[in-house]
Design an enzyme around this catalytic site. Sequence first.
Site, PDB file in Angstrom:
ATOM      1  N   ASP A 158     -24.311  68.147-102.110  1.00 19.19           N
ATOM      2  CA  ASP A 158     -24.027  66.713-102.173  1.00 19.19           C
ATOM      3  C   ASP A 158     -24.598  65.996-100.946  1.00 19.19           C
ATOM      4  O   ASP A 158     -24.705  66.584 -99.877  1.00 19.19           O
ATOM      5  CB  ASP A 158     -22.503  66.504-102.245  1.00 19.19           C
ATOM      6  CG  ASP A 158     -22.147  65.099-102.695  1.00 19.19           C
ATOM      7  OD1 ASP A 158     -23.025  64.389-103.228  1.00 19.19           O
ATOM      8  OD2 ASP A 158     -20.985  64.699-102.506  1.00 19.19           O
ATOM      9  N   ASN A 196     -23.728  63.308-114.320  1.00 22.46           N
ATOM     10  CA  ASN A 196     -24.964  62.766-113.735  1.00 22.46           C
ATOM     11  C   ASN A 196     -25.866  62.083-114.766  1.00 22.46           C
ATOM     12  O   ASN A 196     -26.738  61.282-114.407  1.00 22.46           O
ATOM     13  CB  ASN A 196     -25.766  63.871-113.021  1.00 22.46           C
ATOM     14  CG  ASN A 196     -25.159  64.314-111.707  1.00 22.46           C
ATOM     15  OD1 ASN A 196     -25.366  65.448-111.262  1.00 22.46           O
ATOM     16  ND2 ASN A 196     -24.393  63.442-111.053  1.00 22.46           N
TER      17      ASN A 196
END
Length: 248
Positions: free
Chosen positions: A21, A69
């Site tokens: 991330d 996503n």
Amino acid sequence: MNFKDQIDKSRLPEHVAIIMDGNGRWAKQRGRLRTFGHSSGVKSVRETAEGAAEIGVKYLTLYAFSTENWKRPRSEVNALMTLLVKTLNKEIKTLHDNNIRLLAIGDLKSLPDNTYKELQYAIRETAHHNKMAMVLALSYSSRWEIVNAAKIIAEKVQKGELSPDDINNDLFSSYLTTANIPDPELLIRTSGEYRISNFLLWQIAYAEFYFTPKLWPDFRREDLFEAIVDFQKRERRFGKTSEQIVSK
Ligand code: FPP
């Protein structure tokens, strides 16, 4: 002493999973587009995979693209899919050089055709490698995976191929996309966020969590080694008492 030398090779986590991330923030800090952060994260993937294989980790799972996503701007999704194809194509040499086998988990059929084909090609071409498996989680979400397993099991029960009494932890695990992959003992998340984000919810039942403020494009093999050193300092009790673990 560097972190690598502090690692006890006899107590390595067999499986390390990583939530990569911070690519977007890393790019923003440099006044660049988010996609620059993703492409810069490839070096971290390479370093981490090489470092993990070098010390003897057997499975490295990387959360590369979640089901959620898909909701990102289309330009970013397209850029990530293109990057994936390009990276698989270019980095297959890294996999061969390091004796790493590629595997993938997730709703792979939802990937664009060329991404799916490139992925399957890399999986086939590296199937004989046995030092480590690098598992890419693509179009993956844990709730999707669990619901999917429940559906398949329910269908089998309906057809009389399975009895409800056959359903236990091992059987359920065998219907997840991680069937045949041991559960991760160590889960790392970069970028200072303390969330699991729908990743391997079933499989991390007993995993140790390690959070680092480093953004993914800054993550290097020494950071992986540091996480493993930290992991080895912990006492894993699996619900037992400290005394039971010591006297084992
Ligand atoms: C999270 O950062 C990262 C991703 C959604 C993609 C990860 C992809 C790569 C590292 C590139 C290539 C990978 C492989 C395996 C070839 P974010 O965009 O959520 O960052 P932010 O939280 O700062 O916005």
